[in-house]
Design a protein around this motif. Sequence first.
Motif, PDB file in Angstrom:
ATOM      1  N   LEU A 134       0.809  -1.222   0.000  1.00 35.96           N
ATOM      2  CA  LEU A 134       0.000   0.000   0.000  1.00 35.96           C
ATOM      3  C   LEU A 134       0.844   1.275   0.000  1.00 35.96           C
ATOM      4  CD1 LEU A 134      -2.837  -1.101   2.439  1.00 35.96           C
ATOM      5  CD2 LEU A 134      -2.981  -0.835  -0.053  1.00 35.96           C
ATOM      6  N   THR A 135       2.111   1.173   0.367  1.00 38.30           N
ATOM      7  CA  THR A 135       2.943   2.383   0.422  1.00 38.30           C
ATOM      8  C   THR A 135       3.082   3.055  -0.934  1.00 38.30           C
ATOM      9  OG1 THR A 135       4.983   1.113   0.175  1.00 38.30           O
ATOM     10  CG2 THR A 135       4.319   1.672   2.419  1.00 38.30           C
ATOM     11  N   SER A 136       3.055   2.280  -1.995  1.00 38.42           N
ATOM     12  CA  SER A 136       3.196   2.873  -3.331  1.00 38.42           C
ATOM     13  C   SER A 136       1.868   3.361  -3.899  1.00 38.42           C
ATOM     14  CB  SER A 136       3.822   1.858  -4.287  1.00 38.42           C
ATOM     15  OG  SER A 136       2.954   0.754  -4.457  1.00 38.42           O
ATOM     16  N   LEU A 137       0.774   3.063  -3.226  1.00 37.68           N
ATOM     17  CA  LEU A 137      -0.545   3.409  -3.776  1.00 37.68           C
ATOM     18  C   LEU A 137      -1.310   4.457  -2.974  1.00 37.68           C
ATOM     19  CD1 LEU A 137      -1.662  -0.234  -4.624  1.00 37.68           C
ATOM     20  CD2 LEU A 137      -0.861   1.511  -6.240  1.00 37.68           C
ATOM     21  N   ALA A 138      -0.882   4.684  -1.745  1.00 43.52           N
ATOM     22  CA  ALA A 138      -1.627   5.596  -0.870  1.00 43.52           C
ATOM     23  C   ALA A 138      -0.765   6.815  -0.537  1.00 43.52           C
ATOM     24  CB  ALA A 138      -2.034   4.877   0.413  1.00 43.52           C
ATOM     25  N   ASP A 139      -1.423   7.918  -0.315  1.00 43.46           N
ATOM     26  CA  ASP A 139      -0.750   9.140   0.125  1.00 43.46           C
ATOM     27  C   ASP A 139      -0.085   8.851   1.474  1.00 43.46           C
ATOM     28  OD1 ASP A 139      -0.131  11.614   1.280  1.00 43.46           O
ATOM     29  OD2 ASP A 139      -1.868  12.602   0.391  1.00 43.46           O
ATOM     30  N   PRO A 140       1.208   9.138   1.608  1.00 46.29           N
ATOM     31  CA  PRO A 140       1.912   8.846   2.862  1.00 46.29           C
ATOM     32  C   PRO A 140       1.241   9.456   4.097  1.00 46.29           C
ATOM     33  CG  PRO A 140       3.480   9.474   1.167  1.00 46.29           C
ATOM     34  CD  PRO A 140       2.115   9.694   0.591  1.00 46.29           C
ATOM     35  N   ALA A 141       0.583  10.582   3.939  1.00 44.77           N
ATOM     36  CA  ALA A 141      -0.081  11.223   5.077  1.00 44.77           C
ATOM     37  C   ALA A 141      -1.262  10.398   5.588  1.00 44.77           C
ATOM     38  CB  ALA A 141      -0.551  12.624   4.683  1.00 44.77           C
ATOM     39  N   PHE A 142      -1.810   9.545   4.727  1.00 47.67           N
ATOM     40  CA  PHE A 142      -2.982   8.757   5.097  1.00 47.67           C
ATOM     41  C   PHE A 142      -2.713   7.249   5.084  1.00 47.67           C
ATOM     42  CE2 PHE A 142      -4.577  12.668   3.150  1.00 47.67           C
ATOM     43  CZ  PHE A 142      -5.296  13.179   4.230  1.00 47.67           C
ATOM     44  N   LEU A 143      -1.443   6.864   4.994  1.00 42.31           N
ATOM     45  CA  LEU A 143      -1.093   5.449   4.850  1.00 42.31           C
ATOM     46  C   LEU A 143      -1.622   4.598   5.999  1.00 42.31           C
ATOM     47  CD1 LEU A 143       0.291   3.225   3.246  1.00 42.31           C
ATOM     48  CD2 LEU A 143       2.408   3.779   4.453  1.00 42.31           C
ATOM     49  N   ALA A 144      -1.442   5.038   7.223  1.00 43.43           N
ATOM     50  CA  ALA A 144      -1.911   4.249   8.366  1.00 43.43           C
ATOM     51  C   ALA A 144      -3.421   4.064   8.316  1.00 43.43           C
ATOM     52  CB  ALA A 144      -1.501   4.906   9.678  1.00 43.43           C
ATOM     53  N   THR A 145      -4.134   5.106   7.926  1.00 40.19           N
ATOM     54  CA  THR A 145      -5.595   5.011   7.814  1.00 40.19           C
ATOM     55  C   THR A 145      -5.982   4.041   6.709  1.00 40.19           C
ATOM     56  OG1 THR A 145      -5.813   7.275   8.601  1.00 40.19           O
ATOM     57  CG2 THR A 145      -7.707   6.338   7.430  1.00 40.19           C
ATOM     58  N   VAL A 146      -5.298   4.124   5.571  1.00 41.73           N
ATOM     59  CA  VAL A 146      -5.596   3.229   4.447  1.00 41.73           C
ATOM     60  C   VAL A 146      -5.318   1.779   4.839  1.00 41.73           C
ATOM     61  CG1 VAL A 146      -4.912   2.589   2.091  1.00 41.73           C
ATOM     62  CG2 VAL A 146      -5.260   4.996   2.682  1.00 41.73           C
ATOM     63  N   VAL A 147      -4.166   1.534   5.471  1.00 41.71           N
ATOM     64  CA  VAL A 147      -3.846   0.170   5.913  1.00 41.71           C
ATOM     65  C   VAL A 147      -4.915  -0.333   6.871  1.00 41.71           C
ATOM     66  CG1 VAL A 147      -2.216  -1.242   7.236  1.00 41.71           C
ATOM     67  CG2 VAL A 147      -1.359   0.371   5.538  1.00 41.71           C
ATOM     68  N   GLY A 148      -5.329   0.503   7.804  1.00 47.07           N
ATOM     69  CA  GLY A 148      -6.369   0.111   8.759  1.00 47.07           C
ATOM     70  C   GLY A 148      -7.692  -0.199   8.086  1.00 47.07           C
ATOM     71  N   LEU A 149      -8.088   0.637   7.141  1.00 46.36           N
ATOM     72  CA  LEU A 149      -9.368   0.411   6.445  1.00 46.36           C
ATOM     73  C   LEU A 149      -9.326  -0.837   5.564  1.00 46.36           C
ATOM     74  CD1 LEU A 149     -10.368   4.056   5.473  1.00 46.36           C
ATOM     75  CD2 LEU A 149     -11.514   2.556   7.115  1.00 46.36           C
ATOM     76  N   VAL A 150      -8.233  -1.015   4.849  1.00 44.90           N
ATOM     77  CA  VAL A 150      -8.119  -2.196   3.984  1.00 44.90           C
ATOM     78  C   VAL A 150      -8.113  -3.469   4.826  1.00 44.90           C
ATOM     79  CG1 VAL A 150      -6.627  -3.410   2.330  1.00 44.90           C
ATOM     80  CG2 VAL A 150      -6.977  -0.936   2.123  1.00 44.90           C
ATOM     81  N   THR A 151      -7.371  -3.443   5.917  1.00 41.95           N
ATOM     82  CA  THR A 151      -7.339  -4.596   6.820  1.00 41.95           C
ATOM     83  C   THR A 151      -8.721  -4.865   7.398  1.00 41.95           C
ATOM     84  OG1 THR A 151      -5.038  -4.103   7.367  1.00 41.95           O
ATOM     85  CG2 THR A 151      -6.206  -5.573   8.852  1.00 41.95           C
ATOM     86  N   PHE A 152      -9.414  -3.804   7.812  1.00 42.71           N
ATOM     87  CA  PHE A 152     -10.769  -3.935   8.351  1.00 42.71           C
ATOM     88  C   PHE A 152     -11.704  -4.571   7.327  1.00 42.71           C
ATOM     89  CE2 PHE A 152     -15.045  -2.118   8.735  1.00 42.71           C
ATOM     90  CZ  PHE A 152     -15.394  -2.567  10.004  1.00 42.71           C
ATOM     91  N   LEU A 153     -11.643  -4.095   6.081  1.00 43.10           N
ATOM     92  CA  LEU A 153     -12.517  -4.646   5.036  1.00 43.10           C
ATOM     93  C   LEU A 153     -12.216  -6.128   4.782  1.00 43.10           C
ATOM     94  CD1 LEU A 153     -12.524  -1.707   2.472  1.00 43.10           C
ATOM     95  CD2 LEU A 153     -14.434  -2.464   3.922  1.00 43.10           C
ATOM     96  N   GLY A 154     -10.938  -6.464   4.705  1.00 41.39           N
ATOM     97  CA  GLY A 154     -10.564  -7.857   4.448  1.00 41.39           C
ATOM     98  C   GLY A 154     -10.965  -8.782   5.571  1.00 41.39           C
ATOM     99  N   ILE A 155     -10.630  -8.387   6.789  1.00 46.32           N
ATOM    100  CA  ILE A 155     -10.965  -9.235   7.940  1.00 46.32           C
ATOM    101  C   ILE A 155     -12.477  -9.288   8.132  1.00 46.32           C
ATOM    102  CG2 ILE A 155     -10.728  -9.445  10.450  1.00 46.32           C
ATOM    103  CD1 ILE A 155      -7.830  -8.445  10.099  1.00 46.32           C
ATOM    104  N   GLY A 156     -13.168  -8.180   7.854  1.00 45.43           N
ATOM    105  CA  GLY A 156     -14.636  -8.182   7.930  1.00 45.43           C
ATOM    106  C   GLY A 156     -15.248  -9.161   6.943  1.00 45.43           C
ATOM    107  N   ALA A 157     -14.711  -9.196   5.726  1.00 43.22           N
ATOM    108  CA  ALA A 157     -15.204 -10.155   4.717  1.00 43.22           C
ATOM    109  C   ALA A 157     -14.943 -11.586   5.181  1.00 43.22           C
ATOM    110  CB  ALA A 157     -14.538  -9.892   3.374  1.00 43.22           C
ATOM    111  N   GLY A 158     -13.760 -11.814   5.754  1.00 45.00           N
ATOM    112  CA  GLY A 158     -13.453 -13.148   6.285  1.00 45.00           C
ATOM    113  C   GLY A 158     -14.394 -13.549   7.397  1.00 45.00           C
ATOM    114  N   LEU A 159     -14.716 -12.592   8.240  1.00 43.28           N
ATOM    115  CA  LEU A 159     -15.650 -12.831   9.348  1.00 43.28           C
ATOM    116  C   LEU A 159     -17.017 -13.265   8.819  1.00 43.28           C
ATOM    117  CD1 LEU A 159     -16.236 -12.276  12.513  1.00 43.28           C
ATOM    118  CD2 LEU A 159     -17.156 -10.120  11.678  1.00 43.28           C
ATOM    119  N   LEU A 160     -17.451 -12.636   7.745  1.00 44.37           N
ATOM    120  CA  LEU A 160     -18.765 -12.961   7.180  1.00 44.37           C
ATOM    121  C   LEU A 160     -18.769 -14.290   6.431  1.00 44.37           C
ATOM    122  CD1 LEU A 160     -19.798  -9.423   5.890  1.00 44.37           C
ATOM    123  CD2 LEU A 160     -20.609 -10.599   7.958  1.00 44.37           C
ATOM    124  N   VAL A 161     -17.674 -14.612   5.762  1.00 39.62           N
ATOM    125  CA  VAL A 161     -17.653 -15.824   4.942  1.00 39.62           C
ATOM    126  C   VAL A 161     -17.409 -17.084   5.774  1.00 39.62           C
ATOM    127  CG1 VAL A 161     -15.195 -15.961   4.285  1.00 39.62           C
ATOM    128  CG2 VAL A 161     -16.937 -16.686   2.682  1.00 39.62           C
TER     129      VAL A 161
END
Length: 189
Positions: free
Chosen positions: A33-60
């Motif tokens: 994600l470091t090459s795709l997200a604005d460095p100022a928002f990287l931690a937020t992007v990592v958190g959101l992407v992780t949340f979405l992935g783990i949330g999908a896993g939780l549902l499936v």
Amino acid sequence: MSRARTLVGISIFWVGLSMLGDGFTTLVLPLRLTSLADPAFLATVVGLVTFLGIGAGLLVQPVAGALSDRSLGRWGRSAVVAVGAGLILLALALFVAAPTLLAVVLAFVLVQVALNTAQSAQQAFIPDLVDGRWRGRAAGLKGFADVGGAFLAFLLLASLLGSGSITVASAAIGVIVVVTALLAIALVR
């Protein structure tokens, strides 16, 4: 020998699952994600992407678990393990090839869906196959494989990612997932 074979068989795939669940999510995803997200928002992007992935896993996982419970016949739960491992390989390939942030997010969600599909069947092996007197030992061995897989992931991935190669790190995880899945399928009767 049969008991030892079963205990190893129901534990070994946890090494691959832990490498993916712990190492990939903690080390590979943020680097990707470091090459795709604005460095100022990287931690937020990592958190959101992780949340979405783990949330999908939780549902499936409950759905995959129900499918695993109905997997009768010659392959039984091993069929769900095999499908999950195959989906993991596909998801890792899509993750590496993803050209945009949205594509990485979708690939990571698929990684988590595949991981939780395989894990849903894997979790049922102990109650299905281990006599009550041996469940503590089986759970201990499973825990050892789980923590050992995470430990191995951090050792291996740190060295591979030190050179910046997300492709090689993802391929290494894919190989370990497939090898441990095949060993589990071969050893579990």
